[in-house]
Design an enzyme around this catalytic site. Sequence first.
Site, PDB file in Angstrom:
ATOM      1  N   SER A 136       8.159  -5.370   4.743  1.00  0.00           N
ATOM      2  CA  SER A 136       6.820  -5.036   4.266  1.00  0.00           C
ATOM      3  C   SER A 136       6.567  -5.804   2.979  1.00  0.00           C
ATOM      4  CB  SER A 136       6.725  -3.533   3.991  1.00  0.00           C
ATOM      5  OG  SER A 136       5.457  -3.222   3.493  1.00  0.00           O
ATOM      6  N   LYS A 162       5.027  -7.574   7.672  1.00  0.00           N
ATOM      7  CA  LYS A 162       3.933  -6.616   7.479  1.00  0.00           C
ATOM      8  C   LYS A 162       3.240  -6.942   6.171  1.00  0.00           C
ATOM      9  CE  LYS A 162       3.925  -1.767   6.207  1.00  0.00           C
ATOM     10  NZ  LYS A 162       4.363  -0.392   6.629  1.00  0.00           N
ATOM     11  N   LYS A 164       0.196  -6.010   3.457  1.00  0.00           N
ATOM     12  CA  LYS A 164      -0.730  -4.999   2.964  1.00  0.00           C
ATOM     13  C   LYS A 164      -2.106  -5.645   2.882  1.00  0.00           C
ATOM     14  CE  LYS A 164       2.222  -1.879   2.411  1.00  0.00           C
ATOM     15  NZ  LYS A 164       2.017  -0.611   3.125  1.00  0.00           N
ATOM     16  N   ASP A 189      -1.099  -3.574   7.235  1.00  0.00           N
ATOM     17  CA  ASP A 189      -1.114  -2.150   6.887  1.00  0.00           C
ATOM     18  C   ASP A 189      -2.211  -1.936   5.846  1.00  0.00           C
ATOM     19  OD1 ASP A 189       1.364   0.267   5.644  1.00  0.00           O
ATOM     20  OD2 ASP A 189      -0.713   0.480   6.273  1.00  0.00           O
ATOM     21  N   GLU A 214      -2.072  -1.120  10.959  1.00  0.00           N
ATOM     22  CA  GLU A 214      -1.509   0.192  10.611  1.00  0.00           C
ATOM     23  C   GLU A 214      -2.477   0.976   9.739  1.00  0.00           C
ATOM     24  OE1 GLU A 214       2.267  -0.177   8.669  1.00  0.00           O
ATOM     25  OE2 GLU A 214       2.464   1.968   8.294  1.00  0.00           O
ATOM     26  N   ASP A 239       0.280   6.003  10.720  1.00  0.00           N
ATOM     27  CA  ASP A 239       1.350   6.343   9.762  1.00  0.00           C
ATOM     28  C   ASP A 239       0.955   7.675   9.123  1.00  0.00           C
ATOM     29  OD1 ASP A 239       2.625   4.545   6.771  1.00  0.00           O
ATOM     30  OD2 ASP A 239       2.878   6.592   7.414  1.00  0.00           O
ATOM     31  N   LYS A 263       8.165   8.044   9.911  1.00  0.00           N
ATOM     32  CA  LYS A 263       8.860   8.138   8.624  1.00  0.00           C
ATOM     33  C   LYS A 263       9.470   9.545   8.543  1.00  0.00           C
ATOM     34  CE  LYS A 263       5.915   4.954   6.020  1.00  0.00           C
ATOM     35  NZ  LYS A 263       4.941   4.821   4.905  1.00  0.00           N
ATOM     36  N   GLY A 291       9.014   2.712   6.066  1.00  0.00           N
ATOM     37  CA  GLY A 291       9.829   2.850   4.863  1.00  0.00           C
ATOM     38  C   GLY A 291       9.032   3.452   3.721  1.00  0.00           C
TER      39      GLY A 291
HETATM   40  O1  LIG Z   1      10.018   0.776   2.352  1.00  0.00           O
HETATM   41  C1  LIG Z   1       9.434  -0.275   2.672  1.00  0.00           C
HETATM   42  O2  LIG Z   1       9.897  -1.400   2.537  1.00  0.00           O
HETATM   43  C2  LIG Z   1       8.033  -0.157   3.206  1.00  0.00           C
HETATM   44  C3  LIG Z   1       7.114   0.278   2.126  1.00  0.00           C
HETATM   45  C4  LIG Z   1       5.733   0.398   2.659  1.00  0.00           C
HETATM   46  O3  LIG Z   1       5.239  -0.464   3.329  1.00  0.00           O
HETATM   47  C5  LIG Z   1       4.994   1.589   2.341  1.00  0.00           C
HETATM   48  C6  LIG Z   1       5.540   2.566   1.587  1.00  0.00           C
HETATM   49  C7  LIG Z   1       4.773   3.673   1.158  1.00  0.00           C
HETATM   50  C8  LIG Z   1       3.454   3.698   1.376  1.00  0.00           C
HETATM   51  C9  LIG Z   1       2.821   2.469   1.775  1.00  0.00           C
HETATM   52  O4  LIG Z   1       2.702   1.657   0.666  1.00  0.00           O
HETATM   53  C10 LIG Z   1       3.604   1.680   2.799  1.00  0.00           C
HETATM   54  C11 LIG Z   1       3.399   2.250   4.167  1.00  0.00           C
HETATM   55  O5  LIG Z   1       2.362   2.880   4.362  1.00  0.00           O
HETATM   56  O6  LIG Z   1       4.184   2.005   5.099  1.00  0.00           O
HETATM   57 MG   LIG Z   2       1.966   2.517   6.329  1.00  0.00          MG
END
Ligand SMILES: O=C(O)CCC(=O)C1=CC=C[C@@H](O)[C@@H]1C(=O)O
Ligand SMILES: [Mg+2]
Length: 373
Positions: A136, A162, A164, A189, A214, A239, A263, A291
């Site tokens: 990510s 992934k 953002k 995402d 996402e 999510d 998660k 994650g």
């Molecule tokens: O733990 C990782 O490497 C993924 C982190 C990540 O993408 C996210 C963590 C927490 C909230 C969001 O920002 C995003 C998610 O939504 O998946």
């Molecule tokens: Mg997410």
Amino acid sequence: MFIEKVTMRQMKMILKSPFQTSFGTQLEREFILTEVQADGLTGYGECVVSKDPLYNEETVGTAWHILEQFLIPMVLEQAEFSHPDEAGQLFSPIRRNNMAKSAIEGAIWDLYAKQQNLPLAKALGGTKDKIEVGISIGIEEDINQLFRNVENYIEQGYRRFKFKIKPGKDVEIIRALRSRFGDIPMMADANSAYTLNDMDTLKELDYFNLMMIEQPLAHDDIIDHAKLQKQLKTPVCLDESIHSCEDARKAIELGSTRIINIKIGRVGGLSEAKRIHDLCREKGVPVWCGGMLESGIGRAHNIAMTSLPNFILPGDTAASSRYWYEDVISPEVTVNKDGTIDIPLSPGIGYQPKPELLDKYTVKQREFVRTNK
Ligand SMILES: O=C(O)CCC(=O)C1=CC=C[C@@H](O)[C@@H]1C(=O)O
Ligand SMILES: [Mg+2]
């Protein structure tokens, strides 16, 4: 197993680099680690909350309170646990607070697997000996820095990328990434940054052959996501909207989602995560492991869960070095050159917490012991 002692640690670890999403930028992680002890063994869990209630309604403060005042006393007053599924049943009268619940439930799963002399992956019913992983990538103000990040991660072997996105940092970014890197496995995402009024923008994203988009819409929605999915060929992945197996059932029935990001913390623990996995497998809906910028303890739980057969898409469980100068486990989580992580073969989570680093990053801790034998 009679849980004899529970230890709770509030942790603070600095991230190697800022992690920007549509709802904010994290420079450090404050979270909670748990330890449950019985029969000379210790199980470890992680509460994946943040300092601020921006991803969901929980924070370090709320989780500490719920654990201290409710969940830990319930566990220590509980008669014998014969299976970790009973933790979720015990906690069911407590509304929501899923990340707090999962911190204890996950530690009980680790303890149970150790008592069974099984890797946690096997205790959960896992079928894989290694898992495919993606990464990510946070929002970067400088596109060239984003490109350098991607080049670095391609070099490291990650199987999926992934990105953002948020209004104003979406179509052009994805277009630039596609023209720079070709048809690498990409997804976006949005963390709920859009509404149905942004349909034109979301439809433009449909032209970039993304694996999924996402959580584009509201964090508590499955109705508008169903309307959006009808307009897109790109699968919608949920999510934040999915907190339970029932939520997943309703979202699938409504056509709100074609892929689910599981998660462990968001859904209240490994037992519920497994139920969502099993439902999605029955419905032909692929899942992957999201994650929450975990330490190695949470990362280890994610790896074990991803060994279940319907985790057919690469998840966000990157190497420890993605976020940490030093992780609190030994060995650290590493990713093979082919973008896989080997499932540990030793009992439980398969990674050994490092007491000196646990102490180094502990802000405060509290121990609870069983009084009624
Ligand atoms: O733990 C990782 O490497 C993924 C982190 C990540 O993408 C996210 C963590 C927490 C909230 C969001 O920002 C995003 C998610 O939504 O998946
Ligand atoms: Mg997410």
